[in-house]
Design an enzyme around this catalytic site. Structure first.
Site, short mmCIF file in Angstrom:
data_model
loop_
_atom_site.label_atom_id
_atom_site.label_comp_id
_atom_site.label_asym_id
_atom_site.label_seq_id
_atom_site.Cartn_x
_atom_site.Cartn_y
_atom_site.Cartn_z
N ASP A 343 -80.78 -65.85 20.44
CA ASP A 343 -82.23 -65.94 20.62
C ASP A 343 -82.75 -67.22 19.96
O ASP A 343 -82.37 -67.54 18.82
CB ASP A 343 -82.87 -64.70 19.98
CG ASP A 343 -84.38 -64.72 20.06
OD1 ASP A 343 -84.92 -64.68 21.17
OD2 ASP A 343 -85.03 -64.79 18.98
N GLU A 379 -80.19 -69.38 24.18
CA GLU A 379 -81.55 -69.50 24.70
C GLU A 379 -82.02 -70.87 24.19
O GLU A 379 -82.37 -71.01 23.02
CB GLU A 379 -82.45 -68.40 24.19
CG GLU A 379 -83.87 -68.50 24.75
CD GLU A 379 -84.83 -67.47 24.17
OE1 GLU A 379 -85.73 -67.04 24.91
OE2 GLU A 379 -84.68 -67.10 23.00
#
Length: 699
Positions: A343, A379
């Site tokens: 993330d 990401e």
């Protein structure tokens, strides 16, 4: 209680069959207390008098698995300098393999009194309101389980949520709904296998905290991007609620998925923790060594925030990097997971301020013999300046390709995008990845993900509808590149419903027929809706859970056949780049692009922003990479026709050099075709408005 000196490593609590070694790293600590809790919550404190390399440690004979514990750290208190030691606050072990309980949001869990503000130390004991770390026994019968190592080019990812996938499934028993055991239930396994995906990417399962402001509104942190325990699986997803029982249940889930041929990828949140900013609670790192674990501003009472959550972990410090790497290795070696999706990965790569693709974090990942060999997905952005880094991660990494998502969404909703960009996205985004020695599977292609509209909502809403989140519809992305097909929200208008269903098929077909790795957002294949909410991070309810009883069987069948079609035809999952020229002595190029008139695209055609249609020839005889046995990979030739225009268009098929006759396998307007009509080179074919046609060369 008798104690022995013990060892500084490994960190955390390690049971050896006779007792448990405890070790905690803190540079700033002046004294550390180990706190043991019995079943009634009675606390026993033990000084960790041994210090080796800033690791405070002791060995306690007869302390066994199931023992609940925490730490209290004595040291300097001066928040204006970032120094936040407060022994009144019980702290979670950063290396705990299991946790018990959740935070109760009493004022005592904050390091300061609310009436006085963050400069004043609170002496209120937080232990009664804190979860506890749990000593864990690592033994588990894996029965020969091993990593599946499914090649990237054969991978189809299914992004899902442990609870959302299983909470409403009619065949999962109530006691297993929303749990790791539920995800491993035969009904779920059978569904995933029949769908054809090869990997489940689980939204965060590291132990996380429900934010106070959400609980105050009757909401919860459903997504879980609020980690505080990087080794412990989140216990609320466990059917086995005994202290430490969650670990065995998670392992059994992984083992069961592996037996079904499914890999497990974890969405991990190493960029920040649940402790928030200077006004946040003291749960672990903040009280252990605030200035070491977090990135602070020039005024050290405040935190740098590249994540939008209040703080950012400091990857420039060796023990923080060690924490992350130890965590990653633990999940691979002990929990047997197959990879990770990081993330806001750009935040991990920041050195001073800028994102640095040669940062220590990338270096240590690259050289690690365990982590460098599993699936690594970035990401590739964060919320800080310069954080959008799509295409800039090192060769061992794959990336969520946000440019693919944006371009494909724009194409099918009729926006003016150059055909050159659409062609690049369809063929693996060589403009992003080829120059860094990566291959098409570096691109994780997706249309939708957990963050944003579902596929159903993407074609049903022009605007977000997030009022249920309690933030006056101010949260979530405002620019969604969505199109409601003529009416906002749910409708009973047949023509609008028909168009929406067509658009769903267009998106799914484009995704599964593109080069790169397709990622399907779980539930899209059954028409899951969040009623226009594009930020359901706090909706732990039926708005987020999959509605199995009302699933779209037609869309599900269409998606299954698409995945199988991709599996059957290596032309859609090449390991190497197209070169636009013949290979292996073939007389025909490996790829060629055509206009509606059946003529090769000229240079000036690519830059036309108004162009919404094109054809592409894929040569199945020129796949350059052999199979694992070294044998040539040969497939059929294909001709794909894309028409994003709002009217039907006439397309002339290319000349006989590219194929003398073709059969139509798929028309997204009508679906999969069982009765195949032969088409010849030079024939004219009518392609319906907003549709995709797949032709296969018939020899």
């Amino acid at each position: 209680m008798k104690t022995w000196p013990g060892q500084p490593y490994p960190l955390g609590a390690v049971f050896d069959g006779s007792g448990t070694n405890f070790s905690l790293f803190s540079e700033i600590a002046e004294r550390v207390e180990l706190c043991l809790f019995d079943e009634q919550g009675v606390e026993t404190r033990i000084n960790l008098s041994e210090v080796t390399g800033c690791c405070w440690h002791a060995y306690l004979p007869f302390v066994e698995p199931g023992q609940r514990y925490g730490f209290r750290v004595h040291g300097p208190w001066d928040p204006s300098r970032g120094l936040c030691c407060n022994p009144a606050k019980l702290l979670l072990d950063p290396y705990a393999k299991a946790m018990d309980g959740q935070v109760q949001w009493n004022e005592a869990v904050f390091p300061y009194p609310f009436n006085d503000g963050p400069g004043i130390r609170s002496d209120a004991d937080s232990a009664p309101f804190m979860p506890k770390s749990v000593v864990h026994k690592s033994h588990f019968d894996w029965s020969g389980d091993r990593s599946l190592r499914i090649p990237w080019h054969e991978t189809v990812i299914y992004e899902t949520h442990v609870k959302g996938l299983t909470a409403r499934h009619p065949e999962v028993p109530p006691e297993m709904s929303g749990t790791y055991a539920g995800l491993a239930h035969p009904a779920i396994i059978e569904y995933l296998k029949a769908l054809g995906v090869t990997a489940v990417e689980l939204m965060p399962v590291h132990f996380f905290i429900d934010d106070k402001h959400l609980l105050d509104q009757g909401l919860k942190n459903y997504w879980g991007y609020n980690s505080i325990g990087y080794f412990a699986p989140h216990m609320e997803y466990a059917a086995d609620n005994r202290p430490g029982g969650v670990v065995a249940e998670f392992k059994q889930m992984v083992k069961t998925l592996h037996q079904a041929g499914l890999e497990v990828i974890l969405d991990v949140v190493y960029n920040h923790t649940a402790e928030g900013n200077h006004l946040g609670p003291m749960l672990s790192f903040k009280g252990i060594d605030n200035t070491y674990y977090y990135r602070l501003t020039d005024d050290p009472q405040y935190y740098m925030d590249y994540t939008g959550t209040g703080n950012t972990l400091n990857m420039r410090n060796p023990h923080v990097l060690q924490l992350v790497m130890d965590s990653l290795r633990y999940w691979v070696l002990e929990m047997h997971v197959d990879g990770f999706r990081f993330d806001l990965a750009s935040a991990l790569a920041r050195e001073l301020h800028d994102v640095n693709r040669l940062s220590a974090f990338f270096d240590i990942i690259q050289q690690d013999p365990v982590i460098s060999q599993v699936k690594l997905i970035a990401e590739p952005w964060d919320v800080g300046e310069g954080g959008y880094q799509v295409g800039n991660f090192p060769p061992v990494w794959t990336e969520w390709n946000g440019k693919y998502r944006d371009c494909v969404r724009d194409f099918w909703r009729g926006e003016k995008r150059t055909m050159g960009e659409f062609a690049a996205r369809l063929t693996g985004s060589s403009d992003l990845y080829e120059n860094t020695s990566r291959l098409p599977y570096a691109s994780i292609n997706f249309i939708t993900a957990h963050d944003g509209f579902t596929l159903h909502d993407l074609v049903s809403y022009n605007e977000k509808h997030n009022m249920a989140n309690g933030d006056e519809n101010l949260d979530g992305e405002d620019y969604n590149r969505s199109w409601n097909c003529g009416e906002e929200g749910e409708t009973d208008q047949p023509k609008i419903l028909e168009l929406r269903n067509l658009q769903k098929r267009n998106f799914l077909a484009t995704l599964l027929l593109s080069q790169g790795v397709p990622m399907l957002s779980g539930g899209d294949e059954i028409g899951r809706t969040q009623k226009g909410n594009n930020n359901t991070y706090c909706q732990d309810n039926e708005l987020s859970w999959y509605n199995w009883e009302n699933k779209d069987e037609g869309l599900l069948d269409f998606c299954k056949k698409l995945i199988q079609y991709r599996r059957d035809h290596p032309a859609f999952r090449r390991r190497g780049w197209f070169h636009g020229r013949s290979i292996h002595g073939s007389d025909v190029d490996d790829i060629r692009w055509f206009t509606m008139a059946g003529e090769q695209m000229a240079e000036e055609d690519w830059g036309l922003g108004v162009t919404k249609s094109l054809g592409v020839f894929l040569n199945g005889a020129t796949i350059p990479n052999p199979n694992p046995r070294g044998e040539p990979v040969i497939d059929d030739n294909f001709y794909l026709i894309f028409n994003a225009f709002h009217k039907p268009l006439q397309f002339v098929l290319p000349g006989p050099d590219y194929g003398k006759q073709w059969v139509k396998d798929l028309d997204t307007r009508t679906g999969w075709l069982e009765e195949q009509t032969l088409l010849k080179a030079g024939d004219t074919i009518t392609v319906a408005a907003r549709s995709l046609v797949v032709l296969r060369h018939e020899t």
